[in-house]
Design a protein around this motif. Structure first.
Motif, mmCIF file in Angstrom:
data_model
loop_
_atom_site.group_PDB
_atom_site.id
_atom_site.type_symbol
_atom_site.label_atom_id
_atom_site.label_comp_id
_atom_site.label_asym_id
_atom_site.label_seq_id
_atom_site.Cartn_x
_atom_site.Cartn_y
_atom_site.Cartn_z
ATOM 1 N N ASP A 168 -3.264 -5.166 74.316
ATOM 2 C CA ASP A 168 -2.053 -4.619 73.427
ATOM 3 C C ASP A 168 -1.183 -5.688 72.762
ATOM 4 N N SER A 169 -1.341 -7.047 72.838
ATOM 5 C CA SER A 169 -0.840 -7.890 72.315
ATOM 6 C C SER A 169 -1.548 -8.068 70.801
ATOM 7 N N GLN A 228 -4.879 -6.773 69.646
ATOM 8 C CA GLN A 228 -5.234 -5.625 68.373
ATOM 9 C C GLN A 228 -5.783 -6.194 67.405
ATOM 10 N N ALA A 229 -5.828 -7.586 66.921
ATOM 11 C CA ALA A 229 -6.640 -8.061 65.669
ATOM 12 C C ALA A 229 -8.042 -8.214 66.162
ATOM 13 N N VAL A 270 -6.411 0.199 69.080
ATOM 14 C CA VAL A 270 -6.125 0.025 70.318
ATOM 15 C C VAL A 270 -6.177 1.320 71.295
ATOM 16 N N ARG A 271 -5.811 2.393 70.811
ATOM 17 C CA ARG A 271 -5.933 3.727 71.545
ATOM 18 C C ARG A 271 -7.207 4.287 71.621
ATOM 19 N N GLU A 272 -8.134 4.025 70.733
ATOM 20 C CA GLU A 272 -9.490 4.490 70.936
ATOM 21 C C GLU A 272 -10.471 3.527 71.580
ATOM 22 N N ALA A 273 -10.017 2.462 71.918
ATOM 23 C CA ALA A 273 -10.861 1.487 72.685
ATOM 24 C C ALA A 273 -11.157 1.898 73.923
ATOM 25 N N ARG A 281 -13.909 -6.667 76.788
ATOM 26 C CA ARG A 281 -14.419 -7.550 75.834
ATOM 27 C C ARG A 281 -13.363 -8.443 75.079
ATOM 28 N N ALA A 282 -12.478 -7.696 74.710
ATOM 29 C CA ALA A 282 -11.252 -8.336 73.860
ATOM 30 C C ALA A 282 -10.551 -9.061 74.883
#
Length: 191
Positions: free
Chosen positions: A127-128, A132-133, A142-145, A152-153
């Motif tokens: 969420d940072s 997000q980038a 972010v909401r759809e991830a 992975r992020a």
């Protein structure tokens, strides 16, 4: 936060960054940051309850400033390579942070201290601004991830941080870290 509070917070972060870059973490005193920022010491502590917490906020602020230029970037619609784009982003971020070795050391040392002390709750790294980038470069909100995409992020951020610290402590050369970051991105993002 009001616009005045946001400006005051940014002034504090800027002052801490300048002092940290000039003097290193050990030499920076909270009252010096307050004086440099033009705020009362009580105001400084209201925003940042400890020096490690302040320098973690400095790190997050620098990351937000850096990735702000990537807000409209997405690899999902072009023929570009998301793993290469994400590796480039993370490598460039490291180079930017390492341009100021004393500040880089200050934020790294603060991260170790901050996690062992009682500070306000931390958010999920995904969420940072950096998380997000990364998701944006993958063409994902972010909401759809999904849980896997978020993992992975998160793993990319942890990998980047480990390599950043390894370069900072001279365990790895910049070139070795870059090669490792590119490999990590490829391994984590290749289906």
């Amino acid at each position: 936060m009001s616009s005045g509070q946001v400006a005051r917070r940014v002034g504090i972060l800027r002052a801490a960054s300048e002092l940290g870059a000039r003097e290193g973490l050990a030499s920076v005193q909270m009252h010096d940051v307050a004086k440099e920022a033009g705020v009362a010491i009580a105001t400084l502590y209201r925003y940042f309850p400890s020096k490690p917490y302040l320098f973690m906020a400095v790190l997050e602020w620098h990351i937000e400033q850096f990735v702000g230029g990537h807000e409209n970037t997405s690899c999902a619609d072009g023929g570009t390579d998301p793993a290469a784009e994400i590796a480039d982003l993370l490598i460039s971020l490291s180079v930017k942070l390492l341009d100021s070795p004393l500040l880089a050391s200050a934020v790294a040392l603060s991260s170790f201290t901050e996690y062992t002390s009682i500070v306000p709750a931390r958010m999920d790294l995904v969420d940072s601004a950096l998380g997000q980038a990364i998701l944006r470069l993958l063409g994902i909100g972010v909401r759809e991830a999904s849980a896997t995409e978020r993992s992975r992020a998160r793993l990319l951020i942890y990998g980047w941080w480990g390599l950043f610290v390894a370069v900072l402590t001279e365990e790895l050369s910049t070139e070795e870290a870059e090669t490792n970051m590119r490999l990590a991105a490829r391994l984590l993002l290749t289906p």
